[in-house]
Design a protein around this motif. Structure first.
Motif, mmCIF file in Angstrom:
data_model
loop_
_atom_site.group_PDB
_atom_site.id
_atom_site.type_symbol
_atom_site.label_atom_id
_atom_site.label_comp_id
_atom_site.label_asym_id
_atom_site.label_seq_id
_atom_site.Cartn_x
_atom_site.Cartn_y
_atom_site.Cartn_z
ATOM 1 N N ARG A 39 122.644 100.972 -1.170
ATOM 2 C CA ARG A 39 122.733 102.506 -1.365
ATOM 3 C C ARG A 39 121.547 103.209 -0.756
ATOM 4 O O ARG A 39 121.092 104.482 -0.572
ATOM 5 C CB ARG A 39 122.608 103.091 -2.827
ATOM 6 N N ILE A 40 120.435 102.380 -0.133
ATOM 7 C CA ILE A 40 119.220 102.797 0.379
ATOM 8 C C ILE A 40 119.749 103.610 1.713
ATOM 9 O O ILE A 40 120.375 102.772 2.594
ATOM 10 C CB ILE A 40 118.265 101.845 0.689
ATOM 11 N N PRO A 41 119.596 104.798 1.855
ATOM 12 C CA PRO A 41 119.990 105.574 3.122
ATOM 13 C C PRO A 41 119.277 104.974 4.238
ATOM 14 O O PRO A 41 118.243 104.635 4.504
ATOM 15 C CB PRO A 41 119.680 106.668 2.788
ATOM 16 N N HIS A 42 120.347 104.890 5.484
ATOM 17 C CA HIS A 42 119.538 104.428 6.838
ATOM 18 C C HIS A 42 118.703 105.182 7.319
ATOM 19 O O HIS A 42 117.887 104.949 7.706
ATOM 20 C CB HIS A 42 121.051 104.258 7.814
ATOM 21 N N SER A 43 118.882 106.485 6.920
ATOM 22 C CA SER A 43 117.805 107.646 7.380
ATOM 23 C C SER A 43 116.533 107.149 6.984
ATOM 24 O O SER A 43 115.339 107.374 7.613
ATOM 25 C CB SER A 43 118.473 108.929 6.846
ATOM 26 N N ALA A 49 110.600 102.928 9.460
ATOM 27 C CA ALA A 49 110.379 102.019 10.491
ATOM 28 C C ALA A 49 109.745 102.758 11.619
ATOM 29 O O ALA A 49 108.640 102.282 12.153
ATOM 30 C CB ALA A 49 111.666 101.497 10.752
ATOM 31 N N ARG A 50 110.241 104.009 11.760
ATOM 32 C CA ARG A 50 109.495 104.703 13.158
ATOM 33 C C ARG A 50 108.285 105.043 12.756
ATOM 34 O O ARG A 50 107.344 105.108 13.725
ATOM 35 C CB ARG A 50 110.550 106.060 13.204
ATOM 36 N N MET A 164 116.972 100.591 17.796
ATOM 37 C CA MET A 164 117.900 100.496 19.089
ATOM 38 C C MET A 164 119.375 100.597 18.743
ATOM 39 O O MET A 164 120.211 101.263 19.082
ATOM 40 C CB MET A 164 117.504 99.568 20.051
ATOM 41 N N ALA A 165 119.619 99.534 17.657
ATOM 42 C CA ALA A 165 121.103 99.523 17.343
ATOM 43 C C ALA A 165 121.535 100.589 16.616
ATOM 44 O O ALA A 165 122.608 101.115 16.673
ATOM 45 C CB ALA A 165 121.120 98.141 16.533
ATOM 46 N N ARG A 166 120.650 101.154 15.691
ATOM 47 C CA ARG A 166 121.236 101.964 14.609
ATOM 48 C C ARG A 166 120.670 103.458 14.763
ATOM 49 O O ARG A 166 121.231 104.383 14.168
ATOM 50 C CB ARG A 166 120.767 101.647 13.176
ATOM 51 N N GLY A 167 119.743 103.613 15.528
ATOM 52 C CA GLY A 167 119.226 105.077 15.862
ATOM 53 C C GLY A 167 118.231 105.301 14.785
ATOM 54 O O GLY A 167 117.839 104.621 13.944
ATOM 55 N N PRO A 168 117.740 106.737 14.896
ATOM 56 C CA PRO A 168 116.623 107.275 14.293
ATOM 57 C C PRO A 168 116.922 107.746 12.806
ATOM 58 O O PRO A 168 116.059 108.056 12.173
ATOM 59 C CB PRO A 168 116.209 108.341 15.149
ATOM 60 N N GLY A 169 118.386 108.004 12.601
ATOM 61 C CA GLY A 169 118.553 108.496 11.392
ATOM 62 C C GLY A 169 118.736 110.115 11.523
ATOM 63 O O GLY A 169 118.379 110.799 12.389
ATOM 64 N N LYS A 170 118.855 110.597 10.200
ATOM 65 C CA LYS A 170 119.139 112.236 10.105
ATOM 66 C C LYS A 170 117.903 113.006 10.281
ATOM 67 O O LYS A 170 117.586 114.262 10.817
ATOM 68 C CB LYS A 170 119.746 112.537 8.945
ATOM 69 N N LEU A 171 116.655 112.258 9.982
ATOM 70 C CA LEU A 171 115.287 112.961 9.825
ATOM 71 C C LEU A 171 114.729 113.013 11.374
ATOM 72 O O LEU A 171 113.689 112.092 11.622
ATOM 73 C CB LEU A 171 114.584 112.404 8.928
ATOM 74 N N SER A 172 115.466 113.464 12.386
ATOM 75 C CA SER A 172 114.976 113.421 13.710
ATOM 76 C C SER A 172 115.575 114.272 14.465
ATOM 77 O O SER A 172 116.724 115.002 14.342
ATOM 78 C CB SER A 172 115.598 111.748 14.366
ATOM 79 N N ILE A 173 114.757 114.476 15.682
ATOM 80 C CA ILE A 173 115.372 115.646 16.664
ATOM 81 C C ILE A 173 116.772 115.096 17.360
ATOM 82 O O ILE A 173 117.422 115.661 17.688
ATOM 83 C CB ILE A 173 114.452 115.741 17.613
#
Length: 185
Positions: A39-43, A49-50, A164-173
């Protein structure tokens, strides 16, 4: 006698299946913990990570310049015009010894990359391409500069590959632009 058989669960692994009545308490606890981890969100993962990998490269870039300091951990800020540190060309010539690229070119390229791409990662703009650029830089460091540092570089590579594979998530421009919120109304 009940002849009804439940439909097969498609795409559900055994570890994801609900605990059975006959499962041992330890097995049930492990399954509950695994479901909690899932349940840990990808974002959240992507943001951590970022931020983390951006800090590594930004800090390295800061050692290569003078006149421009931004350190959010210490609160030190000096917004002067950046220039290469006096010793950075020698560092590239004597320690890094990159083939194919003269130190006079490699030093400003690295200093620029270590400021631009981490900033882009942090705000989540061009995230996948910034991660690719820093992955390339990591590969150069691993192959030509510090080949014995593969545990560290492997960790960095895993973060970049994830982004690169999953992207930056919702907390991103990037997410903001992709959802159409960046379009003029």
């Amino acid at each position: 006698m009940n002849t009804h058989t439940p439909p097969p669960t498609r795409g559900v692994a055994a570890a994801e299946a609900p605990p059975t009545a006959g499962a041992l308490p330890l097995e049930q606890a492990v399954r509950r913990v695994i479901r909690l981890f899932e349940r840990i969100p990808h974002s959240l993962i992507a943001f951590v990570a970022r931020f983390s990998i951006a800090a590594v490269f930004w800090s390295s870039g800061q050692t290569k310049v003078q006149g421009f300091v931004v350190n959010i951990l210490t609160g030190e800020v000096h917004l002067g015009w950046p220039r290469l540190s006096d010793s950075v060309i020698d560092l590239f010539r004597d320690e890094y010894k990159l083939p194919f690229i003269p130190p006079e070119i490699a030093a400003p390229m690295a200093a620029t990359a270590e400021h631009v791409f981490p900033l882009l990662l942090l705000i989540g703009l061009g995230t996948r391409f910034s991660a690719l650029a820093l992955l390339g830089m990591t590969m150069v460091i691993e192959i030509f500069v510090y080949p014995d540092a593969y545990p560290t570089h492997g960790t960095w590579a895993a973060i970049f590959l994830y982004l690169m594979a999953r992207g930056p998530g919702k907390l991103s421009i990037d997410h903001w632009l992709a959802t159409g919120r960046g379009a003029a109304h």
